[in-house]
Write an enzyme that holds these catalytic residues in place. Structure first.
Site, PDB file in Angstrom:
ATOM      1  CB  SER A   6      -0.939   0.126   1.059  1.00  0.00           C
ATOM      2  OG  SER A   6      -0.354  -0.111   2.148  1.00  0.00           O
ATOM      3  CG  ASP A  45      -3.916  -3.933   5.878  1.00  0.00           C
ATOM      4  OD1 ASP A  45      -4.615  -4.949   6.516  1.00  0.00           O
ATOM      5  OD2 ASP A  45      -3.456  -4.064   4.774  1.00  0.00           O
TER       6      ASP A  45
END
Length: 282
Positions: free
Chosen positions: A102, A166
């Site tokens: 990410s 996350d």
């Protein structure tokens, strides 16, 4: 913390998460004002699909591998372009060797005026992340606990941006802790965009998590899920995203993109894609 994302890089959950992440950042770029991306559990940044971890599981072949081989409509391909272009830039020969985590995906989409704060607490991943972003004035890697970072970096000075959360979901109270942390961050920065990824292993657990989020006082919460199989065990049966203050066209885009991803990843008819509002106050 024992979780190592290198075993799972590029799997079906990454595909869903990163495709949506790229759409959100693309929308942020539609306005000239600078924005900030805060990645609270960033990982190492970049993953070697030929390395021992990814080679052992081969999960990427059922994720990004399937997506690259799929026949996509022009509209779906356009929605996926920011994500797939970032993947292609790392693999110029066409063979999949590297996959962007990410922070790497976010970094590839930043403009000169935008900023990325990528946070990671696991020492080895934190060192790899610092090496990856070194030399880019737009990006900063911080070795810090993700929940501490969420409290410390919200709100950003730009007052525009995205918080990606996350965590590794190794602790039994992770869902409860995440719901509490999101509510606290929202109180500090109610206009920010938040994206929370979560695994679908136990349907009762994820349903309880959704109820906590819906009852937290947050005004606009969109949920997107892709389920591979019945989620009633400890294996990963699906991937979910909770999005707070999603860009106004994102719901329409995901209504097209989620079913297309389900088909491309081989989910249908065994699994399903879901898109709904947990809270939708005008």
């Amino acid at each position: 913390m024992n979780y190592r994302h290198a075993f799972h890089a590029g799997n079906f959950a990454d595909v869903v998460k990163h495709a949506v992440l790229a759409r959100i950042i693309t929308h942020l770029k539609e306005k000239p004002a600078a924005f900030r991306v805060i990645d609270t559990h960033a990982g190492a940044g970049l993953y070697d699909l030929c390395g021992p971890e990814a080679s052992r599981t081969g999960e990427w072949r059922e994720g990004i591998g399937r997506l690259l081989a799929a026949q996509l409509s022009p509209g779906v391909r356009a929605l996926l372009a920011p994500y797939l272009d970032a993947v292609a830039a790392l693999n110029p020969g066409g063979d999949m060797k590297l996959y962007p985590g990410s922070p790497a995906l976010a970094q590839s989409l930043l403009r000169d005026q935008d900023r990325l704060v990528a946070c990671e607490w696991e020492p080895n991943a934190a060192r790899a992340l610092a090496t990856f972003v070194h030399g880019d004035a737009r990006a900063k890697a911080v070795e810090i606990d993700g929940y501490t970072a969420l409290n410390a970096y919200v709100p950003p000075k730009e007052r525009r941006g995205l918080v990606l959360i996350d965590p590794p979901y190794e602790q039994p109270d992770e869902f409860e802790r995440l719901a509490q942390a999101l509510a606290a961050a929202y109180r500090k920065w109610p206009t920010g965009i938040y994206a929370l990824w979560y695994p679908i292993k136990n349907l009762r657990e994820t349903a309880a998590f959704a109820r906590r989020i819906a009852a937290s006082g947050i005004a606009r919460v969109l949920r997107a899920e892709l389920t591979l199989a019945r989620a009633d065990s400890q294996r990963l049966g699906g991937s979910g995203l909770i999005m707070v203050n999603p860009p106004w066209r994102l719901e329409e885009e995901l209504s097209v993109l989620m079913p297309a991803l389900a088909q491309a990843l081989g989910v249908a008819p065994a699994g399903a894609a879901r898109l709904d509002w947990l809270v939708h106050e005008k």
